[in-house]
Design a protein around this motif. Structure first.
Motif, PDB file in Angstrom:
ATOM      1  N   GLY A   1       0.797  -1.215   0.000  1.00  0.00           N
ATOM      2  CA  GLY A   1       0.000   0.000   0.000  1.00  0.00           C
ATOM      3  C   GLY A   1       0.833   1.269   0.000  1.00  0.00           C
ATOM      4  N   ASP A   2       0.263   2.306   0.619  1.00  0.00           N
ATOM      5  CA  ASP A   2       0.862   3.643   0.607  1.00  0.00           C
ATOM      6  C   ASP A   2       1.578   3.918   1.924  1.00  0.00           C
ATOM      7  OD1 ASP A   2       1.451   6.089  -0.504  1.00  0.00           O
ATOM      8  OD2 ASP A   2      -0.339   7.064   0.301  1.00  0.00           O
ATOM      9  N   ASN A   3       2.250   2.912   2.447  1.00  0.00           N
ATOM     10  CA  ASN A   3       2.871   3.017   3.755  1.00  0.00           C
ATOM     11  C   ASN A   3       4.075   3.956   3.721  1.00  0.00           C
ATOM     12  OD1 ASN A   3       4.705   1.914   6.096  1.00  0.00           O
ATOM     13  ND2 ASN A   3       2.637   1.156   6.491  1.00  0.00           N
ATOM     14  N   SER A   4       4.284   4.713   4.810  1.00  0.00           N
ATOM     15  CA  SER A   4       5.413   5.654   4.861  1.00  0.00           C
ATOM     16  C   SER A   4       6.756   4.939   4.772  1.00  0.00           C
ATOM     17  CB  SER A   4       5.352   6.487   6.143  1.00  0.00           C
ATOM     18  OG  SER A   4       5.495   5.675   7.296  1.00  0.00           O
TER      19      SER A   4
ATOM     20  N   GLN B   1       8.207   5.328   1.359  1.00  0.00           N
ATOM     21  CA  GLN B   1       8.330   6.688   0.847  1.00  0.00           C
ATOM     22  C   GLN B   1       9.673   7.295   1.269  1.00  0.00           C
ATOM     23  OE1 GLN B   1       4.876   8.777   2.310  1.00  0.00           O
ATOM     24  NE2 GLN B   1       3.451   7.290   1.414  1.00  0.00           N
TER      25      GLN B   1
ATOM     26  N   GLU C   1       5.875  -1.451  -8.591  1.00  0.00           N
ATOM     27  CA  GLU C   1       5.504  -0.061  -8.388  1.00  0.00           C
ATOM     28  C   GLU C   1       5.686   0.369  -6.941  1.00  0.00           C
ATOM     29  OE1 GLU C   1       4.035   3.834  -9.037  1.00  0.00           O
ATOM     30  OE2 GLU C   1       4.915   2.307 -10.366  1.00  0.00           O
ATOM     31  N   ARG C   2       5.433  -0.529  -5.992  1.00  0.00           N
ATOM     32  CA  ARG C   2       5.546  -0.143  -4.578  1.00  0.00           C
ATOM     33  C   ARG C   2       6.988   0.182  -4.190  1.00  0.00           C
ATOM     34  NH1 ARG C   2       5.358  -5.840  -1.162  1.00  0.00           N
ATOM     35  NH2 ARG C   2       5.938  -7.197  -2.911  1.00  0.00           N
TER      36      ARG C   2
END
Length: 387
Positions: free
Chosen positions: A183-186, A189, A229-230
């Motif tokens: 997912g969009d986990n920090s 990032q 992509e992740r």
């Protein structure tokens, strides 16, 4: 609510009073992500010298539901952080924000005379870590980095085994730490300080340092990425070699794209010790000690590592005692991580400057508290993946 002065701010010619012996350190939890909700908040009932009196988050649903669940009267947005620090309600903050915010929120707390327990990694750069240490020193407050395993029986007894001669002279360390992060986990990032080394590699680095009771002199690392992509901002996995004094080696692989594994192995001239699992924040941890071909197994029962952490930090404040893990401990890991990134970019080993460190963790630090009464469903916060 008590207004008695924290021990660390009491004039040095006064001894701890009976009142200090029984008072609780009042915490604000800064950042209400998954770990703060499932691990930290539920631990306070078994940390008798600690209590949560404030929550800091920009999510009004988290503020409302969690304050009601835990009977917490005061909630603040991030814009109101200064109001929280100057309210007179708070003695210490537990900072569980994304890594890139650790420095700012630590310095702001220190400047208001508030003690700081900050999650690891302490910062995203050496300069930030030094700024945090200096701010706390200048303001006479305590800074502890949340290395919960420094208080854990299984990990600290592993130090005892490694240093006792039971396995002879420790020669090498090996570790694998992996999980699927989705997912969009920090953690995925780069802008927020994510990455395999920063999030889980730091456990392996730190374990090698406390098992050898030494600091590495040279590092080498390579990274790999399957192109998903992740993993567009951080590498899928990293492989590391650390050289320690007396020609000892530590190697490990950490991954955000593999099945869940958490283990380490310290091998000496006469035997070896394996922990499997080694790094979890809850559940049983197990030793497999092999000497002269015979293996003994020892299981360490579940306990609340976070309650132990809060209990220890609060006691250091109340008794005005030096603590470990300090900012210096956290800064050494940041120095190593920065050198590892340099090695990945350069494709060659990187030598480390001498790192002063007065105190490595040992079994004297062991603190055990009963297991958390529950592992609640988080509010507006997703697990990083399969952890």
């Amino acid at each position: 609510m008590t207004s008695s002065q924290p021990a660390a701010n009491r004039p040095s010619n006064q001894s701890p009073s009976d009142q200090d012996q029984h008072r609780k350190i009042r915490y604000a939890i800064v950042g209400l992500g998954w770990f703060a909700q499932v691990a930290a908040l539920p631990s306070f009932p078994t940390a008798e010298n600690s209590e949560v009196v404030a929550l800091v988050s920009d999510d009004p649903t988290k503020q409302k539901e969690l304050s009601q669940k835990y009977g917490i009267q005061h909630t603040y947005s991030y814009d109101q952080y200064e109001d929280c620090l100057t309210s007179g309600e708070v003695d210490a903050v537990y900072i569980a924000l994304p890594n890139h915010l650790h420095c700012e929120y630590t310095v702001r707390a220190a400047n208001q005379g508030i003690h700081v327990l900050c999650e690891k990694p302490m910062a995203t750069t050496i300069a930030e870590g030094e700024q945090m240490i200096e701010a706390c020193r200048r303001n006479g407050v305590k800074l502890m980095i949340a290395y919960r395993l420094h208080l854990d029986p299984a990990n600290m007894h592993a130090v005892e085994v490694a240093q006792s001669g039971q396995i002879g002279e420790p020669r090498f360390f090996n570790s694998v730490f992996a999980q699927q992060v989705t997912g969009d986990n920090s953690r995925l990032q780069r802008e927020t300080g994510g990455g395999t080394l920063e999030d889980i590699g730091i456990y392996c680095i730190n374990a090698a340092r406390y098992l050898f009771q030494a600091e590495p002199t040279e590092v080498f690392a390579v990274a790999a990425n399957n192109g998903e992509e992740r993993f567009r901002e951080v590498d899928e996995m990293t492989s590391v070699i650390l050289r320690f004094p007396q020609q000892r080696l530590a190697n490990f692989i950490v991954s955000f794209g593999a099945s869940k594994v958490s283990t380490y192995h310290i091998v000496g001239t006469q035997g070896d010790l394996r922990l499997d699992p080694a790094y979890p924040w809850q559940g049983e941890l197990t030793h497999y000690l092999t000497v002269d071909g015979e293996t003994q197994t020892q299981t360490f029962e579940p306990h609340s590592q976070l309650a132990a952490e809060f209990t220890y930090f609060s006691n250091c404040i109340l008794q005005d005692e030096d603590l470990e893990p300090s900012g210096a401990e956290g800064l050494n890991d940041i120095r190593i991580i920065e050198a590892l990134h340099q090695s990945i970019q350069a494709g060659k080993p990187v030598a480390l400057d001498h790192m002063d460190h007065a105190r490595h963790p040992n079994p004297e630090l062991i603190t055990v508290r009963p297991p958390n009464p529950e592992t609640p469903e988080p509010v507006h916060a997703a697990s990083p993946g399969d952890s």
